[in-house]
Design a protein around this motif. Structure first.
Motif, short mmCIF file in Angstrom:
data_model
loop_
_atom_site.label_atom_id
_atom_site.label_comp_id
_atom_site.label_asym_id
_atom_site.label_seq_id
_atom_site.Cartn_x
_atom_site.Cartn_y
_atom_site.Cartn_z
N ILE A 126 0.92 129.41 119.86
CA ILE A 126 -0.11 130.03 120.70
C ILE A 126 0.40 129.98 122.14
N HIS A 127 0.51 131.16 122.76
CA HIS A 127 1.07 131.21 124.12
C HIS A 127 0.48 132.40 124.86
N GLY A 128 1.06 132.74 126.00
CA GLY A 128 0.53 133.82 126.83
C GLY A 128 -0.45 133.28 127.85
N MET A 129 -1.58 133.92 127.97
CA MET A 129 -2.57 133.53 128.98
C MET A 129 -3.41 132.35 128.51
N VAL A 130 -2.72 131.21 128.38
CA VAL A 130 -3.38 129.96 128.02
C VAL A 130 -2.89 128.87 128.97
N ALA A 131 -3.70 127.83 129.12
CA ALA A 131 -3.33 126.73 130.01
C ALA A 131 -2.26 125.85 129.38
N ARG A 132 -2.26 125.73 128.06
CA ARG A 132 -1.36 124.82 127.37
C ARG A 132 -0.75 125.52 126.16
N PRO A 133 0.40 126.16 126.29
CA PRO A 133 1.05 126.73 125.11
C PRO A 133 1.28 125.65 124.05
N SER A 189 -11.31 129.83 117.08
CA SER A 189 -11.86 129.39 118.36
C SER A 189 -11.49 127.94 118.65
N THR A 190 -11.38 127.12 117.61
CA THR A 190 -11.00 125.72 117.79
C THR A 190 -9.57 125.61 118.32
N LEU A 191 -8.67 126.39 117.73
CA LEU A 191 -7.27 126.36 118.19
C LEU A 191 -7.13 126.91 119.60
N LEU A 192 -7.87 127.98 119.89
CA LEU A 192 -7.80 128.56 121.23
C LEU A 192 -8.37 127.61 122.28
N ALA A 193 -9.38 126.83 121.90
CA ALA A 193 -9.93 125.83 122.82
C ALA A 193 -8.89 124.76 123.13
N GLU A 194 -8.08 124.39 122.12
CA GLU A 194 -7.01 123.42 122.34
C GLU A 194 -5.99 123.94 123.35
N ALA A 195 -5.72 125.25 123.24
CA ALA A 195 -4.73 125.84 124.14
C ALA A 195 -5.29 126.11 125.53
N GLY A 196 -6.60 126.30 125.64
CA GLY A 196 -7.22 126.57 126.94
C GLY A 196 -7.03 128.01 127.37
N VAL A 197 -7.96 128.88 126.97
CA VAL A 197 -7.86 130.32 127.28
C VAL A 197 -8.12 130.54 128.77
N LEU A 198 -7.23 131.27 129.42
CA LEU A 198 -7.40 131.58 130.84
C LEU A 198 -8.45 132.68 131.01
N PRO A 199 -9.18 132.69 132.14
CA PRO A 199 -10.28 133.65 132.33
C PRO A 199 -9.85 135.11 132.24
N GLU A 200 -8.61 135.41 132.64
CA GLU A 200 -8.19 136.81 132.65
C GLU A 200 -7.81 137.34 131.26
N ALA A 201 -7.71 136.47 130.28
CA ALA A 201 -7.33 136.90 128.93
C ALA A 201 -8.46 137.70 128.29
N LYS A 202 -8.12 138.85 127.71
CA LYS A 202 -9.11 139.73 127.06
C LYS A 202 -8.69 140.15 125.66
N TRP A 203 -7.40 140.04 125.33
CA TRP A 203 -6.88 140.47 124.03
C TRP A 203 -5.96 139.39 123.46
N MET A 204 -5.72 139.50 122.17
CA MET A 204 -4.82 138.59 121.47
C MET A 204 -3.90 139.41 120.57
N ARG A 264 2.49 133.69 115.17
CA ARG A 264 2.37 133.72 116.63
C ARG A 264 1.07 134.39 117.05
N LEU A 265 0.43 133.78 118.05
CA LEU A 265 -0.74 134.36 118.71
C LEU A 265 -0.49 134.34 120.21
N LYS A 266 -0.49 135.52 120.80
CA LYS A 266 -0.25 135.64 122.24
C LYS A 266 -1.48 136.23 122.91
N LEU A 267 -1.93 135.62 123.98
CA LEU A 267 -3.10 136.12 124.71
C LEU A 267 -2.66 136.90 125.93
N GLY A 268 -3.37 138.03 126.17
CA GLY A 268 -3.05 138.88 127.32
C GLY A 268 -4.30 139.55 127.84
#
Length: 425
Positions: A126-133, A189-204, A264-268
């Protein structure tokens, strides 16, 4: 005992002792059984299998269906695709009961064949627009709190060969790109919470580990809502053809976004517009433009008996019309059945359980008079959406599309009980 009752009793005893008792008893069970050959195992005879020991408990350490059910299998259409690695086979819907599809009968759709993945070497990034890849092993995923849901999964091309006219004379081929299983895993949602979704992220972006490295863009709102990263199917680890060791389940949405062999899950902040959401899995409209991101699978249904694989083989008389309905919008609220081509409708009984975004079985008692009959079903979901006719669908979207065909299916029952796929225009 009176004198008048004795002859009757004696006659009954003589009947039971007579040489023709097997045929007579068979006729009492059903008139056609009396005509069957090899009736030595029919009542009142003791069948052969009751006279000997069967196989032991370790004969088949992993259970398999009876050899008498060997015809209940997935099937493909050889001319449909150039190779079997990028192809599809179909669930034998008419042969199934209840709403759960056995894991070994779930339809397959692959873009580069089925990879053989060692779960010990598989990782989910899990990477991209996250606080903790983050990088998860399979053991990591299984440690998280688990969730299970019974969900249907449908390829958006289900029935796609029928847009321009009735082609496939079989329910397995017109509607068999759908299945329904119990899926177990960890909430996305549990995994994304672990990674810390950044506010600007809108897609995965979800990517698979198969040879196609298939990717799909998914709105973040859906990812945070009800998506599951699944490692189990129907109580056991996911089958390889269904995404072993881990896949994404996106409830109610088109099958292609439920990425298998998830790696792989990438947030953008925007969709990626990759191949599977531009040249593929878009809906070509009459004006040459294409609808994109038509994710939700609208309400659909099909009568599974009678159908081409399930003719009315006992002639006129009582039958039960049976079928399946489903909707990506939620629960099925009602299913109507017509036996006169849609002129009149009767409300079918919905068999419990009736679950959100799962297959729902419906039933309707029916007495066939032996005349040619046009059998249809029409699903209505909890949002009020009504499954359209083929005319309504074509009026809105033309005939150039492949995807999201959910028109009411018509089966023509012929006087001899055989059944054909037809369309009413």
């Amino acid at each position: 005992m009176s004198a008048t009752s004795q002859p009757v009793l004696s006659a009954r005893r003589r009947l039971l002792m007579g040489a023709g008792v097997a045929a007579a008893s068979g006729a009492l069970l059903h008139p056609k059984l009396a005509l069957a050959k090899g009736s030595e195992n029919l009542p009142p005879n003791v069948p052969d299998w009751t006279r000997s020991l069967g196989t032991g408990v370790n004969e088949k350490p992993y259970g398999v269906p009876s050899s008498f059910e060997k015809n209940v299998v997935r099937r493909n259409v050889e001319w449909l695709t150039a190779t079997e690695q990028s192809s599809v086979n179909f669930t034998p819907l008419p042969e199934l009961d209840g709403i759960i599809t056995p894991s070994g009968l779930c339809f397959e759709r692959h873009h580069a064949g089925v990879p053989e993945i060692d779960p010990a070497q598989h990782r989910l990034v899990i990477h991209g627009m996250v606080a903790r890849p983050l990088i998860f092993t399979m053991d990591d995923l299984v440690r998280f709190p688990s969730t299970s849901r019974i969900l249907f999964l449908e390829c958006p091309a289900n029935g796609g060969m029928e847009w321009k006219g009735a082609q496939m004379d079989g329910c397995q081929f017109t509607h068999g790109m759908v299945h329904c299983c119990e899926w177990t895993g960890v909430a996305l949602s549990t995994l994304l919470a672990e990674a810390g979704v950044l506010p600007e992220a809108k897609w995965m972006l979800a990517e698979g580990a198969d040879g196609a490295a298939m990717t799909r863009s998914i709105p973040l709102a859906k990812a945070l809502d009800d998506c599951i990263v699944c490692y189990a199917q129907n109580g056991e680890r996911i089958r390889p053809e269904q995404g072993y060791p881990v896949r994404l389940m996106v409830p109610g949405w088109e099958g292609n976004v439920n990425v298998k062999w998830l790696r792989r899950l990438k947030l953008g902040d925007r969709p990626w517009h990759h191949r599977e959401e531009t040249s593929k899995y878009t809906d070509l409209m009459p004006d040459g433009k294409a609808r994109q991101f038509t994710f939700t699978m609208d309400a659909n249904s099909v009568v599974t008996a009678p159908c081409p694989e399930k003719p009315l083989k006992f002639g006129k008389g009582f039958y039960e019309i049976r079928g399946l309905a489903w909707s990506g919008h939620g629960r099925i609220k009602r299913v109507d059945v017509s036996v006169d081509g849609g002129n009149n409708w009767q409300t079918a009984v919905l068999q419990e359980p009736v679950l959100s975004k799962a297959l729902t079985r419906f039933r309707l008692p029916w007495t066939w008079d032996g005349a040619p009959t046009l059998v249809q079903s029409r699903a209505i979901d909890e949002t009020g959406y009504v499954q359209p006719t083929i005319e309504q669908l074509r009026a809105a979207r033309g005939v150039n599309s492949i995807y999201h065909k959910n028109a009411q299916q018509t089966w023509r029952v012929n006087p001899d009980g055989t059944v054909n796929n037809v369309q009413i225009l």
